[in-house]
Enzyme design. Structure first.
Site, PDB file in Angstrom:
ATOM      1  N   CYS A 109     -27.025  59.995  -9.002  1.00  0.00           N
ATOM      2  CA  CYS A 109     -28.385  59.464  -8.929  1.00  0.00           C
ATOM      3  C   CYS A 109     -29.004  59.743  -7.568  1.00  0.00           C
ATOM      4  O   CYS A 109     -29.389  58.849  -6.833  1.00  0.00           O
ATOM      5  CB  CYS A 109     -28.424  57.979  -9.277  1.00  0.00           C
ATOM      6  SG  CYS A 109     -30.092  57.387  -9.613  1.00  0.00           S
ATOM      7  N   GLY A 110     -29.085  61.019  -7.221  1.00  0.00           N
ATOM      8  CA  GLY A 110     -29.836  61.443  -6.037  1.00  0.00           C
ATOM      9  C   GLY A 110     -31.268  61.719  -6.447  1.00  0.00           C
ATOM     10  O   GLY A 110     -31.753  61.146  -7.424  1.00  0.00           O
ATOM     11  N   GLN A 137     -32.758  64.464  -7.768  1.00  0.00           N
ATOM     12  CA  GLN A 137     -32.911  65.042  -9.103  1.00  0.00           C
ATOM     13  C   GLN A 137     -32.500  64.032 -10.167  1.00  0.00           C
ATOM     14  O   GLN A 137     -33.191  63.837 -11.157  1.00  0.00           O
ATOM     15  CB  GLN A 137     -32.072  66.322  -9.263  1.00  0.00           C
ATOM     16  CG  GLN A 137     -32.663  67.556  -8.605  1.00  0.00           C
ATOM     17  CD  GLN A 137     -33.954  68.055  -9.261  1.00  0.00           C
ATOM     18  OE1 GLN A 137     -34.334  67.643 -10.349  1.00  0.00           O
ATOM     19  NE2 GLN A 137     -34.645  68.942  -8.560  1.00  0.00           N
ATOM     20  N   ARG A 191     -19.405  57.004  -9.731  1.00  0.00           N
ATOM     21  CA  ARG A 191     -18.019  56.757  -9.379  1.00  0.00           C
ATOM     22  C   ARG A 191     -17.863  55.297  -8.965  1.00  0.00           C
ATOM     23  O   ARG A 191     -18.784  54.690  -8.432  1.00  0.00           O
ATOM     24  CB  ARG A 191     -17.569  57.687  -8.257  1.00  0.00           C
ATOM     25  CG  ARG A 191     -17.299  59.109  -8.734  1.00  0.00           C
ATOM     26  CD  ARG A 191     -16.949  60.012  -7.585  1.00  0.00           C
ATOM     27  NE  ARG A 191     -18.000  59.971  -6.578  1.00  0.00           N
ATOM     28  CZ  ARG A 191     -17.798  59.738  -5.302  1.00  0.00           C
ATOM     29  NH1 ARG A 191     -16.582  59.524  -4.846  1.00  0.00           N
ATOM     30  NH2 ARG A 191     -18.812  59.723  -4.461  1.00  0.00           N
ATOM     31  N   LYS A 250     -21.058  71.388  -5.325  1.00  0.00           N
ATOM     32  CA  LYS A 250     -19.688  71.427  -4.842  1.00  0.00           C
ATOM     33  C   LYS A 250     -18.792  70.428  -5.532  1.00  0.00           C
ATOM     34  O   LYS A 250     -17.581  70.610  -5.614  1.00  0.00           O
ATOM     35  CB  LYS A 250     -19.725  71.092  -3.358  1.00  0.00           C
ATOM     36  CG  LYS A 250     -18.901  71.975  -2.496  1.00  0.00           C
ATOM     37  CD  LYS A 250     -19.098  71.451  -1.117  1.00  0.00           C
ATOM     38  CE  LYS A 250     -18.757  72.394  -0.062  1.00  0.00           C
ATOM     39  NZ  LYS A 250     -19.231  71.982   1.244  1.00  0.00           N
ATOM     40  N   HIS A 257     -27.345  73.812 -12.776  1.00  0.00           N
ATOM     41  CA  HIS A 257     -27.030  75.041 -12.046  1.00  0.00           C
ATOM     42  C   HIS A 257     -25.715  75.570 -12.614  1.00  0.00           C
ATOM     43  O   HIS A 257     -24.829  74.795 -12.919  1.00  0.00           O
ATOM     44  CB  HIS A 257     -26.899  74.729 -10.550  1.00  0.00           C
ATOM     45  CG  HIS A 257     -26.598  75.937  -9.696  1.00  0.00           C
ATOM     46  ND1 HIS A 257     -27.144  77.175  -9.927  1.00  0.00           N
ATOM     47  CD2 HIS A 257     -25.819  76.074  -8.596  1.00  0.00           C
ATOM     48  CE1 HIS A 257     -26.707  78.033  -9.004  1.00  0.00           C
ATOM     49  NE2 HIS A 257     -25.902  77.392  -8.189  1.00  0.00           N
ATOM     50  N   ASP A 274     -30.302  83.051  -8.688  1.00  0.00           N
ATOM     51  CA  ASP A 274     -30.476  81.906  -7.791  1.00  0.00           C
ATOM     52  C   ASP A 274     -29.769  82.144  -6.460  1.00  0.00           C
ATOM     53  O   ASP A 274     -30.333  81.921  -5.388  1.00  0.00           O
ATOM     54  CB  ASP A 274     -29.905  80.652  -8.481  1.00  0.00           C
ATOM     55  CG  ASP A 274     -30.091  79.393  -7.655  1.00  0.00           C
ATOM     56  OD1 ASP A 274     -31.231  78.905  -7.602  1.00  0.00           O
ATOM     57  OD2 ASP A 274     -29.113  78.910  -7.058  1.00  0.00           O
ATOM     58  N   GLU A 288     -31.837  82.457  -2.807  1.00  0.00           N
ATOM     59  CA  GLU A 288     -31.656  81.484  -1.725  1.00  0.00           C
ATOM     60  C   GLU A 288     -31.063  82.110  -0.471  1.00  0.00           C
ATOM     61  O   GLU A 288     -31.407  81.732   0.639  1.00  0.00           O
ATOM     62  CB  GLU A 288     -30.839  80.268  -2.202  1.00  0.00           C
ATOM     63  CG  GLU A 288     -29.403  80.551  -2.565  1.00  0.00           C
ATOM     64  CD  GLU A 288     -28.740  79.421  -3.359  1.00  0.00           C
ATOM     65  OE1 GLU A 288     -29.457  78.579  -3.919  1.00  0.00           O
ATOM     66  OE2 GLU A 288     -27.502  79.392  -3.420  1.00  0.00           O
ATOM     67  N   SER A 299     -28.649  73.273  -1.129  1.00  0.00           N
ATOM     68  CA  SER A 299     -27.245  73.065  -1.477  1.00  0.00           C
ATOM     69  C   SER A 299     -26.341  73.714  -0.425  1.00  0.00           C
ATOM     70  O   SER A 299     -26.776  74.593   0.317  1.00  0.00           O
ATOM     71  CB  SER A 299     -26.963  73.694  -2.838  1.00  0.00           C
ATOM     72  OG  SER A 299     -27.063  75.103  -2.727  1.00  0.00           O
TER      73      SER A 299
END
Lengths: 488, 493
Positions: free
Chosen positions: B45-46, B48, B68, B109, B132, B217, B221, B414
């Site tokens: 829940c960041g 995005q 978690r 990651k 992604h 992508d 980047e 990222s």
């Protein structure tokens, strides 16, 4: 005592390449306080900004400050519109972002903002408390800027200006969005600072004004004309005058007993701060309500729940159009049945849409138009464009128009789809009194066909005649719910 | 696990790289129905995670968050984001077994760890959604055969995803279905419904594949988006200081300039950006960007080659295994550059001045966008995909530089992008050393037009305009931007 303080000669000013002021002359002498009134778009804001040095103009503006006056030698302008920045110096906020809990901490607190302002102008912190109290702002000092309602933002600007006490204070529509008590106290504070070294130029079409105002003027054809106090109303122009477009009356909404809104013990809080407390309220189809309360009493939050804009709607026991919120409906299904205008909607509205696009976007409940609307919708919008006197501006971008005209376009947007439920949150901000009366007559006409109405207005004298019920909020709780005929 | 792309025969590699279909709005008439009544569980829940969840819920879908245990017990930001917006929050064990769709919106990651934890808990026939494809394509994670695997990737930061939705619009979105995991054939319908739920269908949806998304992508980047903006910013700042321009002014010009310049790019493509210059400046910017393209082309090609062969992800994952030694060292170096350490002066720079006094950056952006686009297309990536991963995203990254310079940019993107950015920057600076000795303050720091008359040769100007306007990134861009009507104007500087 009568040397000129502001001396303007042959001022000419263009707004977005259109001439607004033409060889305007104006002399303001020491200790005079002026009211500038008149039609929307006549050039009041442009003139004010020119005096404050915020916009480019041709001609001569001389301001002679008094070196013996301890007040700051400044011409300080309080805008009719406000802008604030986040901690990174940006102001890319979006509609209803303040209800998204994650976004709250990105702006400074009111306290930090005031301290930085006081520091910049070397102001005494002890003077501040009284001003905050008079405008009912004391409880908000620990809020962050993004949490403030539009009325509260307005007040913050006023708090700063009065604290600063500049030698020349220019206030542009200062009463917009202020509750009754704050308006009265603001007038007292303005009388007070005018007695101790500040001179006022006040732009307003309101009638309750500070007693210290002693000169009155309007702008006509780009020139300033001094008038008597009682001449004011004759200088309003008549924009909304035609018959209501036929399509507005085409489909009457059958009156039923269904509940459009039902709230059962609704609570909204941010951390420890409770914004709405145990709200119980029912609105039946066809009812006409006025929603009132002091600034910060929770009116906008309550309305944001009804419009599907508040994330905490999902945790409350609350029904819209007969369905419990969070039972699988989308907010676009809700919005399709509502016509909304509010200060916040106006504030965040797409500034690069044309007047016509803005009005048509009411069919889609979007800010700006993203698709081809087709013939029928365009034709309906055309009728309203004509009705609101916007024909000459239909292809003009919103941000190229003065606030009053923008507001007329958004009012047309609100009713273009002839919605079941009209939510008019201070709809007439920025309009003159005649426009307000006409708009309210239009609301009366619309509502005579079964439309449900919730109207927010701080001016008792400026409500539509059809209002029959009132709900009054105080500090987030319902204080009274009553039939309006019972109050006299 | 081995690199998925490298396990494919050439025919299938080309096939998957070539998936690219700009979808017509009529394909979304079924709305959110394919997900209606289904239980959507978002992991993470960041920015995005939260903003997509808010949109999906407001579109009438059932959304909850699996976090978690440590995040819940520690009441971390992700837990606060979800609970304070009144979402149901639970552990993986509590929520995943009942989920119809598990939406993985954790940082790249963590994907292997998250997927390993989540997969055994998922019910038969459920769907796993990514934003992604790195985990599937580069790390080669194999997903249980009964599960459907889709990707829905809004091409904007999370806050923008929300901001555009609440004003009745959306952000351009890329969707894909993993061909190895679509046992029931429901993947595309669900991905489309998801797009409608976040509002993406109103702004243009590109049907892609996991492979095409990852390979384009990564390329975007590393080169134009982060790498070149970093190199260009540092070189520009150092040049101005060397030539005696006030450091505070230089800092402000560089910090905000790239945002103002790429705002023009966003609305009108390379042509729109170049048109903001005077005619003589435009011709000059064209000429030096041609030179820059020649100098940097081999580097762009090397990056694309390493991405295609899997070499890039191999060395980066080695660094992951090594506790991010390189990444952290390079990040620290970025924080120590003179540009980073010089505060922006409190001077007013008006919008046009950013173009007139920073012609060099206009040239960098044009060269970088066109090179990245050309290199991707040459490698088999379709022009639409290449557009999104080059031109379209440049203003978004520029916005992060305006906020808090390069350190902030690298913090927000990222770790994968950041690693590639440093690789590019380190290789690019020496390549440009000779070029930079010939750059003076007329290109960076002072008004290019000062002391010049505004005259140009007609035929030369026509040739320059022709070259700019007929480039493929411009023709495809014009089509794609039409779908993004009424893009929000960022309030720059």
């Amino acid at each position: 005592m009568s040397e000129p303080v502001v001396h303007i000669t042959n001022l000419t000013l263009k707004y977005r390449h259109k001439p607004v002021l033409q060889d305007l002359n104006w002399t303001i002498k020491r200790n005079e306080n002026w009211l500038l009134c008149g039609a929307s778009g006549s050039g009041k804001t442009s003139l004010a900004k020119a005096i404050a040095g915020l916009t480019h103009s041709y001609g001569n503006i001389e301001i002679c400050f008094n070196p013996n006056n301890s007040s700051p030698a400044l011409a300080y302008y309080v805008a009719n519109w406000f802008q604030f920045k986040d901690l990174e110096g940006q102001s890319n906020f979006y509609y209803q972002q303040r209800y998204n809990k994650q976004a709250v901490e990105t702006t400074a607190t009111v306290k930090a903002e005031l301290e930085s302002f006081g520091g910049k102008h070397a102001l005494e912190i002890k003077e501040l408390d009284r001003i905050l109290a008079a405008l009912g702002f004391s409880a908000l000092v620990n809020s962050t800027l993004i949490q403030l309602s539009s009325g509260e933002h307005k007040k913050l600007q006023l708090v700063k200006a009065i604290w600063l006490k500049p030698q020349l204070l220019i206030l542009d529509l200062p009463y917009n969005g202020l509750d009754v008590a704050s308006r009265q106290n603001l007038n007292l504070l303005l009388d007070e600072i005018s007695a101790t070294g500040s001179q006022l130029i006040l732009i307003s079409n309101d009638t309750e004004l500070p007693a210290c105002l002693d000169h009155f003027a309007v702008i006509e054809s780009g020139k300033l004309i001094e008038i008597e106090a009682d001449e004011r109303s004759s200088y309003e122009i008549d924009l909304i005058s035609d018959r209501v477009p036929a399509f507005i009356n085409d489909f009457a909404i059958p009156k039923t007993d269904t509940e459009i809104i039902k709230m059962v013990d609704v609570n909204i809080s941010y951390g420890d701060k409770q914004v709405l407390k145990n709200i119980n309220w029912e609105v039946k189809s066809g009812e006409k309500w006025v929603l009132q309360g002091h600034n910060g009493s929770g009116k906008s939050t309550l309305l944001s729940l009804i419009c599907g804009d508040h994330p905490q709607a999902y945790a409350n026991n609350f029904y819209l159009f007969g369905n419990k919120r969070g039972s699988g409906e989308s907010i676009w299904e809700i919005k399709a049945r509502i016509g909304l205008i509010s200060p916040e909607l106006h504030w965040y509205f797409d500034p690069s849409a044309t007047v016509a696009q803005s009005i048509i976007s009411g069919f889609y409940d979007s800010s700006g138009l993203f698709c081809d609307p087709g013939y029928t919708k365009k034709a309906q919008a055309d009728e309203l464009i004509h009705y609101f006197g916007l024909t000459a501006y239909q292809n003009t971008l919103m941000n190229e128009l003065p606030l009053g005209k923008q507001r007329l376009a958004l009012l047309a947007r609100t009713i273009v789809k002839n919605p079941e439920l009209l939510i008019l949150d201070e709809p007439c901000q920025g309009l003159d009194q005649q426009q307000t009366r006409h708009f309210n007559q239009l609301v009366d006409e619309l509502c005579s066909h079964g439309t449900t109405l919730i109207y927010v207005g701080h001016f008792e004298s400026q409500l539509p005649a059809c209002i029959e019920n009132r709900i009054l909020l105080e500090n987030g709780a319902v204080k009274t719910v009553e039939n309006i005929f019972s109050i006299t | 696990m081995s690199n998925y792309f490298n396990t494919l025969p050439l025919r299938e590699q080309l096939n998957q790289l070539g998936v690219c279909d700009f979808m017509d709005s009529s394909e979304f008439l079924d709305g959110v129905n394919a997900l209606k009544g289904k239980k959507l569980v978002i992991v993470g829940c960041g920015a995005q995670g939260l903003n997509q969840g808010l949109n999906l819920r407001d579109s009438g879908l059932n959304v909850s968050y699996a976090l978690r245990k440590e995040a819940i017990e520690g009441k971390r930001d992700s837990w606060k984001n979800a609970t304070e917006n009144n979402f149901t929050v639970g552990t993986y064990e509590e929520l995943i077994p009942t989920a119809d769709v598990v939406i993985n919106l954790t940082p790249d990651k963590q994907h292997t760890a998250v997927v390993n934890a989540v997969m055994p808990l998922m019910q038969q026939g459920a769907t796993l959604s990514y934003s992604h494809g790195f985990n599937i394509v580069e790390e080669g994670t194999q997903i249980r055969k009964d599960l459907t695997v889709i990707m829905v990737a809004p091409k904007c930061p999370g806050s923008e995803v929300r901001a555009e939705y609440v004003r009745g619009f959306g952000v351009p979105t890329l969707i894909a279905v993993h061909p190895e995991n679509d046992p029931q054939g429901k993947g595309l319908a669900q991905a489309k419904a998801y797009c409608v739920g976040t509002g993406g269908h109103k702004a243009g949806v590109l049907k892609s594949s996991f492979v095409a998304e990852v390979k384009s992508d990564l390329m975007g980047e590393q080169t134009i988006l982060c790498g070149l903006l970093q190199t260009g910013s540092i070189l520009s700042f150092d040049k101005m200081v060397e030539k005696g321009i006030d450091a505070g002014y230089a800092s402000k010009l560089v910090q905000y300039g790239v945002e103002v310049i790429t705002e023009a790019l966003k609305h009108g493509g390379v042509t729109g950006m170049m048109d903001r210059l005077s005619n003589p400046a435009k011709i000059k910017a064209f000429e030096i960007s041609e030179e820059l393209k020649d100098i940097m082309r081999p580097l762009f090609q090397k990056h694309q080659d390493d991405i295609m062969s899997g070499e890039f992800s191999r060395i980066m994952m080695e660094d992951w295994a090594n506790g991010d030694k390189n990444l952290l060292a390079w990040r620290a170096e970025t924080g120590e550059t003179a540009f980073e350490k010089t505060p922006a002066a409190d001077v007013k720079i008006n919008e046009q001045e950013y173009f007139d006094n920073y012609t060099l950056m206009v040239a960098f952006v044009r060269a970088g966008v066109e090179l990245a686009f050309e290199t991707m297309v040459q490698a088999g990536i379709k022009p639409e995909s290449a557009y999104y991963e080059s031109l379209h995203e440049t203003p978004l990254i520029a916005n992060t530089i305006a906020r808090k310079k390069l350190f902030e940019m690298n913090r927000v993107i990222s770790d994968t992008a950041e690693y590639g950015c440093y690789l590019f920057d380190q290789a690019c600076k020496p390549l440009l050393a000779d070029f930079m000795t010939r750059v003076d303050t007329d290109l960076v720091g002072k008004n290019f037009n000062e002391g010049k008359d505004n005259g140009v040769d007609n035929r030369k100007l026509i040739a320059v305009n022709e070259a700019l306007r007929t480039h493929q990134v411009e023709t495809i861009g014009a089509t794609l931007r039409k779908a993004m009507t009424a893009m929000k104007t960022i309030k720059t500087a």
